[in-house]
Scaffold this active site. Structure first.
Site, PDB file in Angstrom:
ATOM      1  N   SER A 129       0.686   0.750  15.017  1.00  0.00           N
ATOM      2  CA  SER A 129       2.134   0.921  15.135  1.00  0.00           C
ATOM      3  C   SER A 129       2.433   1.836  16.309  1.00  0.00           C
ATOM      4  O   SER A 129       1.663   2.765  16.597  1.00  0.00           O
ATOM      5  CB  SER A 129       2.705   1.539  13.854  1.00  0.00           C
ATOM      6  N   TYR A 142       2.855   8.079   7.731  1.00  0.00           N
ATOM      7  CA  TYR A 142       2.669   6.751   8.348  1.00  0.00           C
ATOM      8  C   TYR A 142       2.141   6.893   9.774  1.00  0.00           C
ATOM      9  O   TYR A 142       1.187   6.220  10.165  1.00  0.00           O
ATOM     10  CB  TYR A 142       3.995   5.994   8.341  1.00  0.00           C
TER      11      TYR A 142
END
Length: 267
Positions: A129, A142
């Protein structure tokens, strides 16, 4: 003979998009799900796999290799979102997120490497990501799990280079998928010291996902990488400013970049 591709988390979102795209391009595609029976209308074949369960991973790899005769490409796509003030997120949820986003891909890589060594060829693509390149407020766990996978890939590439096995990262930005539905998020607690700021950022995160680009952009990137003889270490795909934010982090002083993020999230 068409290449055999295994995609973890292939039942929905980006994984589903990639699977259907590659299937249309003539690849033999297997997706995975913890509960394949829940997706009877899947356009790609789904096998049972839980990335956090080593025995489940090994069984799925063995099933695909036996049925297809080989595994040419593995796409580590299965992942989980998580939001919240780090102070408020239960440690069990933090560990669960790392089990899925970091240890899960490691489990899959370890299970498939012997098969790829036997073939003397293979490609492993880890979906990370753009958030993994920076510590984002209320998305710190995250960011950390995806950032760790980026670094693991860098190390793995050097360790497996003599086996004719390639490995790379693809870091997507925000895409219109159902990730928010399956994401763990700490509740906005009335009276919490983070109530106002976290509530504001959570709303912005959801809006970014809802207005995100079509995941077909990621599918096109994956197709391009599969057809590249010697893939790069890192690829980014997403809106220009999301990709450019990584460049800015490289060139700006730390506190200037931090100020930019604070302004972005209106903190």
């Amino acid at each position: 003979m068409s290449k055999v591709v295994l995609i973890t988390g292939g039942s929905s979102g980006i994984g589903k998009s990639i699977g259907e795209f590659l299937s249309h391009k003539g690849f033999t595609v297997y997706g995975t799900s913890r509960s394949p029976e829940r997706y009877p209308d899947s356009k790609i074949k789904l096998v049972a796999l839980d990335v956090a369960d080593v025995l489940s991973v090994e069984k799925a790899i063995e099933t695909v290799a036996h049925e297809a005769g080989r595994i040419d490409v593995v796409i580590n796509n299965a992942g989980a979102g998580i939001t919240g003030p780090i102070e408020d997120i239960p440690n069990e949820e933090i560990k669960r997120n790392f089990e899925t986003n970091l240890f899960g891909p490691i489990n899959v890589i370890k299970a498939v490497l012997p098969q790829m060594r036997k073939q003397n060829s293979g490609l492993i693509i880890n979906i990370t990501s753009i958030a993994g390149y920076m510590g984002l407020p209320y998305r710190g766990i995250y960011s950390a799990s995806k950032g760790a996978l980026e670094l693991i890939t860098e190390a793995f590439r050097m360790e497996i280079k003599d086996f004719n096995i390639h490995m790379t990262n693809v870091a997507p930005g925000d895409f219109a998928t159902n990730i928010a539905a399956g994401r763990y998020h700490a509740p906005v607690v009335k009276g919490s010291p983070y109530e106002a700021t976290y509530g504001k950022v959570l709303k912005a995160i959801d809006e970014d996902v809802d207005s995100g680009d079509d995941p077909i952009m990621v599918s096109n990137m994956i197709y391009k990488i599969i057809n590249t003889p010697n893939p790069r270490i890192h690829y980014k795909v997403g809106a220009f400013m999301q990709k450019f934010s990584i460049v800015l982090k490289r060139v700006l002083p730390d506190k200037v970049y931090e100020k930019m993020l604070l302004n972005h999230y209106k903190l």
